[in-house]
Scaffold this motif. Structure first.
Motif, PDB file in Angstrom:
ATOM      1  N   VAL A  47       0.841  -1.197   0.000  1.00  6.75           N
ATOM      2  CA  VAL A  47       0.000   0.000   0.000  1.00  6.75           C
ATOM      3  C   VAL A  47       0.881   1.254   0.000  1.00  6.75           C
ATOM      4  CG1 VAL A  47      -1.755   1.307   1.262  1.00  6.75           C
ATOM      5  CG2 VAL A  47      -1.895  -1.198   1.154  1.00  6.75           C
ATOM      6  N   THR A  48       1.811   1.298   0.935  1.00  2.00           N
ATOM      7  CA  THR A  48       2.708   2.450   1.050  1.00  2.00           C
ATOM      8  C   THR A  48       3.456   2.711  -0.247  1.00  2.00           C
ATOM      9  OG1 THR A  48       3.052   1.980   3.402  1.00  2.00           O
ATOM     10  CG2 THR A  48       4.687   3.375   2.316  1.00  2.00           C
ATOM     11  N   GLN A  49       4.054   1.663  -0.782  1.00  2.00           N
ATOM     12  CA  GLN A  49       4.942   1.835  -1.930  1.00  2.00           C
ATOM     13  C   GLN A  49       4.180   2.124  -3.216  1.00  2.00           C
ATOM     14  OE1 GLN A  49       7.261  -1.744  -1.343  1.00  2.00           O
ATOM     15  NE2 GLN A  49       7.790  -0.990   0.708  1.00  2.00           N
ATOM     16  N   THR A  50       2.946   1.646  -3.309  1.00  4.40           N
ATOM     17  CA  THR A  50       2.107   2.021  -4.446  1.00  4.40           C
ATOM     18  C   THR A  50       1.883   3.529  -4.461  1.00  4.40           C
ATOM     19  OG1 THR A  50       0.977  -0.116  -4.579  1.00  4.40           O
ATOM     20  CG2 THR A  50      -0.195   1.785  -5.457  1.00  4.40           C
ATOM     21  N   VAL A  51       1.654   4.108  -3.287  1.00  4.16           N
ATOM     22  CA  VAL A  51       1.463   5.562  -3.200  1.00  4.16           C
ATOM     23  C   VAL A  51       2.766   6.284  -3.515  1.00  4.16           C
ATOM     24  CG1 VAL A  51       0.862   7.481  -1.682  1.00  4.16           C
ATOM     25  CG2 VAL A  51      -0.427   5.339  -1.553  1.00  4.16           C
ATOM     26  N   TRP A  52       3.873   5.841  -2.927  1.00  2.00           N
ATOM     27  CA  TRP A  52       5.163   6.469  -3.223  1.00  2.00           C
ATOM     28  C   TRP A  52       5.449   6.460  -4.728  1.00  2.00           C
ATOM     29  CZ3 TRP A  52       8.644   3.691   0.962  1.00  2.00           C
ATOM     30  CH2 TRP A  52       8.364   4.239   2.218  1.00  2.00           C
ATOM     31  N   ASN A  53       5.079   5.380  -5.389  1.00  2.00           N
ATOM     32  CA  ASN A  53       5.366   5.272  -6.819  1.00  2.00           C
ATOM     33  C   ASN A  53       4.562   6.286  -7.634  1.00  2.00           C
ATOM     34  OD1 ASN A  53       7.291   3.249  -6.590  1.00  2.00           O
ATOM     35  ND2 ASN A  53       5.762   1.627  -6.654  1.00  2.00           N
ATOM     36  N   MET A  54       3.343   6.574  -7.219  1.00  2.00           N
ATOM     37  CA  MET A  54       2.587   7.613  -7.914  1.00  2.00           C
ATOM     38  C   MET A  54       3.212   8.979  -7.670  1.00  2.00           C
ATOM     39  SD  MET A  54      -1.359   9.004  -7.535  1.00  2.00           S
ATOM     40  CE  MET A  54      -0.941   9.943  -6.058  1.00  2.00           C
ATOM     41  N   VAL A  55       3.533   9.262  -6.404  1.00  2.00           N
ATOM     42  CA  VAL A  55       4.069  10.579  -6.059  1.00  2.00           C
ATOM     43  C   VAL A  55       5.399  10.839  -6.766  1.00  2.00           C
ATOM     44  CG1 VAL A  55       4.908  12.023  -4.158  1.00  2.00           C
ATOM     45  CG2 VAL A  55       2.870  10.605  -3.839  1.00  2.00           C
ATOM     46  N   THR A  56       6.209   9.778  -6.944  1.00  2.00           N
ATOM     47  CA  THR A  56       7.533   9.926  -7.567  1.00  2.00           C
ATOM     48  C   THR A  56       7.524   9.555  -9.044  1.00  2.00           C
ATOM     49  OG1 THR A  56       8.174   7.693  -6.854  1.00  2.00           O
ATOM     50  CG2 THR A  56       8.725   9.532  -5.385  1.00  2.00           C
ATOM     51  N   ASP A  57       6.338   9.355  -9.612  1.00  2.00           N
ATOM     52  CA  ASP A  57       6.185   9.084 -11.046  1.00  2.00           C
ATOM     53  C   ASP A  57       6.954   7.835 -11.481  1.00  2.00           C
ATOM     54  OD1 ASP A  57       5.091   9.597 -13.543  1.00  2.00           O
ATOM     55  OD2 ASP A  57       6.790  10.819 -14.193  1.00  2.00           O
ATOM     56  N   ARG A  58       6.772   6.753 -10.721  1.00  2.00           N
ATOM     57  CA  ARG A  58       7.358   5.465 -11.063  1.00  2.00           C
ATOM     58  C   ARG A  58       6.255   4.487 -11.443  1.00  2.00           C
ATOM     59  NH1 ARG A  58      10.992   7.709  -7.628  1.00  2.00           N
ATOM     60  NH2 ARG A  58      13.183   7.021  -7.730  1.00  2.00           N
ATOM     61  N   PRO A  59       6.605   3.388 -12.123  1.00  2.00           N
ATOM     62  CA  PRO A  59       5.606   2.334 -12.365  1.00  2.00           C
ATOM     63  C   PRO A  59       4.992   1.877 -11.057  1.00  2.00           C
ATOM     64  CG  PRO A  59       7.558   1.943 -13.695  1.00  2.00           C
ATOM     65  CD  PRO A  59       7.898   3.084 -12.781  1.00  2.00           C
ATOM     66  N   ALA A  60       3.716   1.520 -11.086  1.00  2.00           N
ATOM     67  CA  ALA A  60       2.937   1.302  -9.868  1.00  2.00           C
ATOM     68  C   ALA A  60       3.514   0.251  -8.936  1.00  2.00           C
ATOM     69  CB  ALA A  60       1.501   0.935 -10.237  1.00  2.00           C
ATOM     70  N   GLU A  61       4.184  -0.773  -9.464  1.00  2.00           N
ATOM     71  CA  GLU A  61       4.653  -1.868  -8.617  1.00  2.00           C
ATOM     72  C   GLU A  61       6.152  -1.831  -8.328  1.00  2.00           C
ATOM     73  OE1 GLU A  61       2.650  -5.742  -8.825  1.00  2.00           O
ATOM     74  OE2 GLU A  61       1.841  -5.059 -10.750  1.00  2.00           O
ATOM     75  N   THR A  62       6.797  -0.715  -8.612  1.00  2.00           N
ATOM     76  CA  THR A  62       8.227  -0.586  -8.341  1.00  2.00           C
ATOM     77  C   THR A  62       8.531  -0.865  -6.869  1.00  2.00           C
ATOM     78  OG1 THR A  62       8.489   1.061 -10.091  1.00  2.00           O
ATOM     79  CG2 THR A  62      10.200   0.994  -8.379  1.00  2.00           C
ATOM     80  N   GLY A  63       9.499  -1.741  -6.616  1.00  2.00           N
ATOM     81  CA  GLY A  63       9.980  -1.976  -5.256  1.00  2.00           C
ATOM     82  C   GLY A  63       9.108  -2.835  -4.375  1.00  2.00           C
ATOM     83  N   ILE A  64       7.964  -3.298  -4.868  1.00  2.00           N
ATOM     84  CA  ILE A  64       7.043  -4.074  -4.037  1.00  2.00           C
ATOM     85  C   ILE A  64       7.463  -5.543  -4.046  1.00  2.00           C
ATOM     86  CG2 ILE A  64       4.662  -4.841  -3.732  1.00  2.00           C
ATOM     87  CD1 ILE A  64       3.749  -2.187  -4.923  1.00  2.00           C
ATOM     88  N   ASP A  65       7.817  -6.062  -2.871  1.00  2.00           N
ATOM     89  CA  ASP A  65       8.254  -7.452  -2.746  1.00  2.00           C
ATOM     90  C   ASP A  65       7.082  -8.409  -2.635  1.00  2.00           C
ATOM     91  OD1 ASP A  65      10.952  -6.900  -2.896  1.00  2.00           O
ATOM     92  OD2 ASP A  65      11.191  -6.720  -0.725  1.00  2.00           O
ATOM     93  N   ASP A  66       6.040  -7.979  -1.923  1.00  3.94           N
ATOM     94  CA  ASP A  66       4.901  -8.864  -1.701  1.00  3.94           C
ATOM     95  C   ASP A  66       3.692  -8.034  -1.288  1.00  3.94           C
ATOM     96  OD1 ASP A  66       5.235  -8.186   1.025  1.00  3.94           O
ATOM     97  OD2 ASP A  66       6.529  -9.905   1.372  1.00  3.94           O
TER      98      ASP A  66
END
Length: 214
Positions: A47-66
């Motif tokens: 949940v956290t990283q999905t939001v970070w990815n939008m704010v930083t203009d990255r693909p939605a699943e960047t960095g998500i392990d599980d």
């Protein structure tokens, strides 16, 4: 969207917009609602990283392990009961190319110290109570779908402001400074613009600091 925690209408709209960019997250949410897990949430990193990815203009699943599905059932604290739920999840999510972690928060105190090297903050009495003890404010967010219309319900006791502003704030009630700093080091490698607040020297927030999180 129902949000349990401090928020503004703009924050809720941005939060939902971010989650809706992640099609895997939406699939997990939808399918999880069919598992009948008691008091469940999709929570923590995904949940956290999905939001970070939008704010930083990255693909939605960047960095998500599980994707973490947490629930609370204290009627049977055996590993076998929890594993039954885990295996049901494995079958339900077998076609997804990511790992779905299902954990009963009523059992956390049974294995916490062995895994993390520090005592469990407490024996949890609810999923919400467990979430409140996690490492940082940005992780203190859970989402689930509520029937009959499957409305989104969000538990965010520290609000949505930090996650949307890329602020990582420690939660000393977790009692795990070392794990917090380890997580932060990994996050900064992927999201270097995060604004990290150090673990407090006193290991406890004062009353004034707590008020800034609400």
């Amino acid at each position: 969207m129902q949000v349990d925690g401090p928020h503004t209408e703009e924050e809720v709209l941005l939060f939902r917009k971010a989650l809706e960019r992640n099609t895997t997250l939406l699939t997990v949410l939808s399918r999880a609602s069919t598992l009948n897990l008691p008091n469940w949430y999709l929570a923590a990193g995904s949940v956290t990283q999905t939001v970070w990815n939008m704010v930083t203009d990255r693909p939605a699943e960047t960095g998500i392990d599980d994707y973490d599905l947490v629930y609370f059932d204290d009627t049977d604290l055996s590993w076998e009961a929890e594993d039954t739920m885990i295996q049901r999840g494995h079958r339900l999510f077998a076609d997804l190319s990511t790992r779905i972690e299902i954990r009963n928060q009523a059992r956390v105190h049974l294995w916490y110290e062995q895994k993390f090297g520090v005592p469990c903050p407490c024996q949890h009495t609810s999923t919400e109570g467990a979430i409140r003890t996690w490492l940082s404010g940005t992780a203190l967010i859970g989402v689930r779908l509520v029937p009959p219309g499957e409305e989104w319900k969000v538990f965010a006791p520290w609000g949505l402001a930090d996650i949307l502003s890329l602020t990582v704030r420690p939660n000393p009630s977790s009692g795990n400074k070392m794990m917090y700093e380890k997580k932060v080091a990994r996050w900064l490698q992927i999201w270097p613009t995060l604004k990290v607040i150090p673990w407090p020297k006193s290991e406890q927030f004062g009353e004034q600091e707590l008020e800034t999180n609400t």
